[in-house]
Structure formats: C-alpha cells, structure tokens
Design an enzyme around this catalytic site. Structure first.
Site, short mmCIF file in Angstrom:
data_model
loop_
_atom_site.label_atom_id
_atom_site.label_comp_id
_atom_site.label_asym_id
_atom_site.label_seq_id
_atom_site.Cartn_x
_atom_site.Cartn_y
_atom_site.Cartn_z
N ASP A 144 70.63 -0.36 26.96
CA ASP A 144 69.74 -1.33 26.44
C ASP A 144 68.94 -1.62 27.50
OD1 ASP A 144 68.53 -3.73 24.77
OD2 ASP A 144 70.20 -2.92 23.50
N HIS A 218 67.18 -8.87 25.24
CA HIS A 218 67.57 -8.12 24.35
C HIS A 218 69.06 -7.40 24.64
CE1 HIS A 218 67.97 -4.59 21.39
NE2 HIS A 218 67.10 -5.22 20.67
N SER A 549 69.53 -4.39 15.74
CA SER A 549 69.91 -4.43 16.95
C SER A 549 70.95 -5.18 16.99
CB SER A 549 68.66 -4.93 17.66
OG SER A 549 67.67 -4.11 18.11
#
Length: 770
Positions: A144, A218, A549
């Site tokens: 990520d 994220h 996600s």
C-alpha cells in the site's frame, strides 16, 4: 467519476468511491521514448555458463540490446527476471532473445479506497478463536502507501518474540529508521525505482518520504484494519467512539510501500511481491490491482500465482466501479476478491427546512453551535455560479456575493465531496447540502468536511431541491446527531462495490465475498488530514473512510485467524471456509439488500455472501485447490505454453487429448453464462466437485439445491456424502440444466447446500443470458 481534491496526488482515495480500481496506461508511445519494462526470463533455459549466477545472465541479455540500460530490480520469487528502461524497439528486440518469456510494459496502478469487530462477532465466543500465541505466529503483508509507525495500533505490548519464520527487514529512509519497527510492525520496506524512473528524477523528499513512512494514510488504515492492536478511546472527532482493533489483532504486520504521490507502478509492485514471498509472510493484502487484462499480463495476478503456490493467501479489493455490471477487478481464481458492505452504524445530521420538513443525511463534521435553532438562507449552486456546471460546486465556480452567509445545495459529480465543501467555504458559504445523483442512489458515505454539511440521498436531494426552487426565500439549518448504532437493515451491499459478472471468465463467479467497507474507523497518517485535501491542516490518529480498500483488509485479517487455527490449510481451503460459511440473509430471513437498488442483492453483488468469522473457523467441509488445478484451468481458457509460463513460471504443456473445462475447477461457487437465442434445446452443464472433510468426527452430509426460476434445474449426484475421517475427500457432480432460452440480461440465482446437521456448506449459483 469523481476525482480527488488532493491536486498533488495522482493516487486518489476517492472519498466518494475510494476508488482503488486500476487504470492501465499504455506505454507504447514514440519509438524512441524510454519506458520501463518487466522482463520475464525462463529459469529452466538458463545457460550452463550462468547456472550459478542468473543475475549475470540477466545483465548479459540486457546488454545484448542496450549498452546503457541498467536493471531497476531483479526478481527471483514472484517471477524470474528483472525490470529495466528501454525504447520500444529495444524491447521488441529483447523479446526475440533466447530465454525471454515475456516483455511486459510498465503498468500504473491506483488505490481502490470501531465497530467492525463487534459487528462481525469477534467480541463474543472468544473461546472459538485460535489462541493468541497461534495468531501471533501469522504475518500479514500489506502492499500500500506505507505505514505511520507511531500509530498506537502498532503497539507491541504483550506480544512475544518475532516469529522465527520471518526473513524480512525494517528498511531505513526519509523520516524512518529500523527503530520504528517492533514486535508488532516487524517489517517495513519501500519500492520506488519504477516510480522514480517514471518521474525521470529522484523522489522530492520535501514532498514525500522516500521510505516506508505513510504520507497519505491509506496504507496505515488498511494495515491497522487487518491486524491493528487494540486501542481504547479511539474515534474521529468523537465519532465512532470505542476500542479500535484489527481483525487479527495479535498477528504481526509487514508493510511494503509501493504507492506514491504519482501512483503505484507494476515494477515496484512486483518487487514488493517478490520480497513478501521471500520474507515468509502468510497473508498478502492488496487494496489495489487490475483485472481488466489477461492474467499473464497482470502483474498482480502473476505475483499472486507465485504466492499461492507457496501457500500464501492473497486478498484483493474488488474495485469501486459499482453498481454497474462487469466492473470487477482482481478476478483471478487464485485471488480472494472482496466486495464491500455496510455496518450497522451511522453518523446522522438532519437538514431542517424553513417549511418544517427535515431530511436525514450524514457527516463527520463535529457540529457547529451556530446551527440548530437559527435558519440560514438556502441557495442552489447552479443559480449562484458563473460556470455551466455550477451545480457541481467545482473550484472557482461560486460567486461570493451570492453565497456569503448562506447554505449552498450542491450536486455530486466532477470533484470530490469534501472539495465541494471547501469551494463553498472559500466563497463565504456557512454550510453545504450535498445531494446524491440517481447513480449514487441512497448510499451515504460520511466525510470529515471542513464546514457544516450534510450528504443526503438522491430522493431527499430532490425533495430539498423542489423546496428551495419553489419559493423566493428558502431557508435551512442542521441538527448534528453524533454516532448511532443498530441501523437496520445491515449489512447492505455498497453501491460503489464492483459487481459481476466476471469480465474475464464469466464461469468463475466473482466477487468471492463481501465484508465491511463503508465508514470504517482505523489508524491514519499524521502527515495527512482526514479529508485527504492538502488544505486540511487537521491531524487525527484515526480516520473514517470507505471503499473496497477497507473491505479487503477485513478479509485479510480474518484469513489470518483461519490460518492460525488451521496452519496446514492451503489458501484455497481458507478462502473456501470464508465463502461457504458466509451469510446471504438477515436474521428475519430476508435477503441481503443492495443499496443501489434497494432490492435483494445477488451473487453478482455479494458473491457467496457476507463474511462470518465464527463459522469460518469450523466450516465442516472445504473445496480445496492446488497448483495443478490452476494449471488445468489455464489450459481450459486456452492459454498457450508461453502464456502459462509467463503467468506461472512453469513449463506446462496442455494434454491435447484431454478435454479441459473451466467448470472442472474445484471452486466453491457455480456460474453458467449462456447466449440468448431462439434455440429451445436444453443446455446441460456438469460441474464435478470434490469436498474435503476438515471435521475430526464422522458425519454424513445431505445436499439441497434451490433456484429462483423454473427455467433452470439443478441436480446433484450423489445426494449424500459420508465421511469417516479427517481430510477424507468425496466427489460429486452438479448438473445445471437451462430448459429454455431467456432474453438478454436475464439472471437466475440459487444456492447449493451440504448439511450434516451441525454444518451448512453453502455455494451460490448464477445463470445468466447475455
């Protein structure tokens, strides 16, 4: 599709969709333009003179076409090969050299973007879960945007020594050193060579950290969702208060930073997958990926195949292209493909109009004392704008003289939801009502706005718009309600969650499963505000965001729990346990709802259903698969030996005397795509399957099959299976008969169940006419 408000970011966490869909960019431009290629070499064709030094062979092959090119990475686990920068002519020439399996152009990937443990039942029946020592041996690798190591979710208190199986490192770099790792965050690496090659210059460390550090948020969010340590008193501005913890809160985390301000590049992703396999992770979680290209050209599918072969389960997000059909990504059958559903939690704020009517919406703005009793003038953005699309509240489109001191009604589309609020605020507005388009329907995603705001569904939006356009001086105010739980129905399938049918192989039903992916609280980066806007100076330890996600790491963490309980299970067995124990109905017996239609969802929306962690630990039976099963599948889809070698790294020649069929793959679901025509002849399809007993006691399972239409018939032989010992295998055949031809876009769904009285092993059935 909405775009990010973060102008410097190309990797965009769409706070409306948190889009993690992949957008492949062609690199075949000018013949003299130098671009990155991944060179897949055949290990078996290594010349004898290079048998002890394949790196020299790589370099020799490269120098045969270019004296100036250098290798960016060498790969030994995910594939056998290297990446480099070449012209298109050099790439074509290299492709003709001995031992070259494939020359793949660089692909740019982008990200797909508490109450969850309680909602999933992880706070009860603790005796059913594997002990903490077993879970702490499991390593979850997350590819990520990196990690914010200071997050309390990476506290290693109570954890024992790092598992002896771990072979990885904690890599130092900008604003990050090896001391940032501990017994929880046991590894951190970064991969930037492909990204820097695309930039044509080194990373600007004043804008982003050339290290595993997460400057975006994220990656920290996904990693802590999968395996974050418990943190009491967590919330976002007081919203969603409680103890935040990951699904496998005792598992270890290894982070691989592959996504940067300019995107996620396939050469970097391949290098990370190569390292993760070498590091001995047990689970790989990727909230990014492809699926819109053949498997042998998709770096995620190629790397996941190698991981699967080595016993590593790969969990990927399904994408945020819903509610349209054929919008899935990451559909390879060796990948666990995860869609998104809602929680039973909401963050309501009411829009109160001057006529006394009120409409519920959502917001993560923490309230404003100016609102409640006082009404403010309400204007429609399209009437106070100097732009043709002024109703969308695009940057610079609102006229301050017509907006100052007023609440502005904006329509969704064109830019991110939070950015619209900034546009209203900068024009002098005191608040914003943000209305869904018909495509968004009634799905409400909460945002940490920078001004008082309420997002409302399409129906309420129309009602409010009618009011404000029907009288000369409309007014409105907000009533902020904080956090509410127990929302019903829940879960419902998120509108943004990508849907089937499978765009590559319609006979493989995808997504596999859904998990919580809407308004999820998890750890966040200290370098980025919760709105993901560069103008947002607020800093928070936790953030609430939405997307597949977020659902992907839920399944990654739950897979870690299953792996801890059953360390000898293959990735296919773990996925089967998660799929066959998933649920498709509420406690009242009604089918799970699709929020985009407000009608019952289908297997094309929810796959096998919503994940059920407790039942997945004891599924009774599993549908298992190994490398040979997948190789036979590749033969069934007519892959050539070269394509199979490119994907699997195996020299495998399909037996021309054998009748390979996709329906033979021992998958825990059944999909039958048909062509619509006027032929009334019966179409019969057989699906051979094998079940493995994973319960220690002897039992007999009885089958039942139900479909929704008389135009389809499902039969099973035999109708009972008796098992007397652990790991015993029994085979059966499902026959699906389409009695009539139906019009285009007709769908018939059903379910197959095997039950011994204690376990119910469920598989979805989908028949479609296209």
């Amino acid at each position: 599709m909405e775009i990010s408000g973060m102008l410097l970011l190309v990797i965009t966490l769409f706070l409306s969709y948190f889009s993690l869909n992949i957008h492949c960019l062609s690199t075949h431009n000018d013949q003299n333009q130098i671009t990155t290629y991944i060179i897949h070499m055949s290990k078996s064709q290594t010349p004898a003179s290079f048998s002890d030094d394949h790196i020299t062979w790589f370099d020799y092959s490269l120098k045969s076409v270019s004296n100036s090119a250098e290798m960016l990475y060498t790969y030994t686990n995910a594939i056998h090969g290297f990446s480099t920068r070449l012209t298109a002519e050099e790439a074509r020439e290299l492709e003709t050299r001995p031992g070259i399996v494939a020359v793949l152009p660089e692909t740019k990937y982008e990200l797909h973007t508490t109450r969850t443990p309680m909602f999933l039942g992880l706070d009860v029946n603790s005796g059913l879960f594997p002990d903490s020592n077993s879970v702490s041996e499991i390593i979850v690798g997350v590819l990520d945007t990196g990690v914010w190591p200071e997050s309390k979710s990476f506290d290693d208190a109570g954890l024992g020594p790092i598992p002896s199986s771990w072979k990885g490192i904690c890599e130092s770099g900008t604003n990050f050193s090896s001391v940032n790792c501990n017994r929880k965050l046991i590894g951190a690496r970064y991969f930037s060579k492909g990204y820097e090659a695309s930039l044509g210059q080194p990373i600007d460390v004043t804008k982003e950290s050339k290290s595993p550090r997460d400057d975006e948020g994220h990656g920290t969010h996904t990693a802590t969702t999968a395996a974050g340590s418990p943190v009491s008193g967590a919330s976002l501005f007081g919203y969603a208060p409680g103890t935040a913890k990951g699904m496998a809160s005792q598992a270890r985390v290894a982070v691989y930073k592959v996504c940067w301000l300019g995107g996620c590049f396939s050469s970097d992703i391949m290098a990370a997958l190569d390292s993760a396999i070498s590091d001995n992770v047990n689970i790989i979680s990727m909230s990014l990926g492809g699926g819109d290209t053949d498997y042998y050209r998709d770096i995620v599918a190629i790397g996941a195949f190698s991981a699967m072969e080595k016993g590593i389960l790969v969990s990927c997000s399904a994408g945020n292209g819903g509610p349209g059909p054929y919008s899935l990504t990451n559909v390879a059958p060796w990948i666990t493909t995860v869609g998104a559903g809602t929680l039973d939690r909401d963050f309501p704020v009411y829009v109160v109009l001057g006529n006394g009517l009120n409409f519920s919406g959502v917001s993560l703005y923490p309230g404003d004392s100016r609102f409640g009793d006082k009404l403010y003038p309400l204007v429609y953005a399209g009437n106070v704008s100097n732009a043709t699309n002024g109703n969308l509240c695009m940057i610079g489109s609102l006229i301050p003289e017509k907006v100052t001191g007023k609440i502005v009604f904006c329509d969704r589309g064109g830019n991110s939801r939070v950015q619209k609020g900034v546009v209203v605020k900068e024009a002098g507005g005191v608040g914003m009502i943000l209305a869904n388009s018909p495509a968004n329907g009634e799905e409400l995603l909460a945002d940490a706005h920078l001004l008082p705001a309420s997002a409302v569904g399409a129906r309420f939006g129309e009602e409010i718009k009618k009011y404000l356009l029907s009288i000369p001086n409309p007014t409105a105010t907000f009533l902020f309600q904080g956090t509410k739980v127990g929302i019903e129905p829940s879960p419902v399938v998120a509108a943004f969650s990508s849907r089937g049918p499978n765009p590559l192989d319609p006979q493989i039903l995808k997504p596999d499963i859904i998990a919580p992916g809407v308004n999820i609280l998890a750890g966040w980066s200290g370098a980025m505000g919760p709105s993901d806007l560069t103008t947002d100076t607020r800093r928070v330890p936790f953030n609430i965001i939405s997307g597949t996600s977020m659902s992907c790491p839920h399944v990654s963490g739950l897979a870690a729990l299953v792996k801890a309980a059953h360390p000898d299970w293959s990735p296919a067995a773990i996925r089967s346990a998660l799929m066959t124990t998933a649920y498709t109905t509420y406690k009242n017996g009604q089918s799970l709802e699709d929020i985009s239609t407000e009608k019952p969802s289908t297997p094309f929306d929810h796959g096998s259903g919503h994940v059920n962690p407790i039942l997945s630990l004891d599924p009774g039976l599993v549908y298992d698969l190994d490398i040979n099963d997948y190789l036979n599948f590749l033969c069934a889809i007519n892959y050539t030996p070269t394509q199979i070698l490119t994907l699997s790294g195996k020299i495998f020649i399909c037996d021309m005397t054998k009748n390979y069929a996709i329906s033979d793959l021992n998958y825990p679901s059944f999909a039958l795509p048909l062509l619509s025509n006027n032929n009334s002849t019966l179409l019969v399809k057989k699906y051979p399957r094998t079940l493995t007993n994973v319960d220690s006691k002897a039992s007999t399972y009885i089958v039942s099959a139900k479909v929704q239409s008389a135009s389809v018939e499902v039969s099973v032989e035999p109708q009972s299976l008796s098992f007397s010992q652990l790991n015993e295998k029994k085979s059966f055949t499902v026959t699906i008969t389409a009695k009539t031809s139906e019009p285009v876009n007709t769908f018939v769904f059903g379910q197959l169940e095997w039950s011994d009285g204690d376990h119910i092993v469920k598989s979805p059935i989908a028949v479609s006419w296209t």
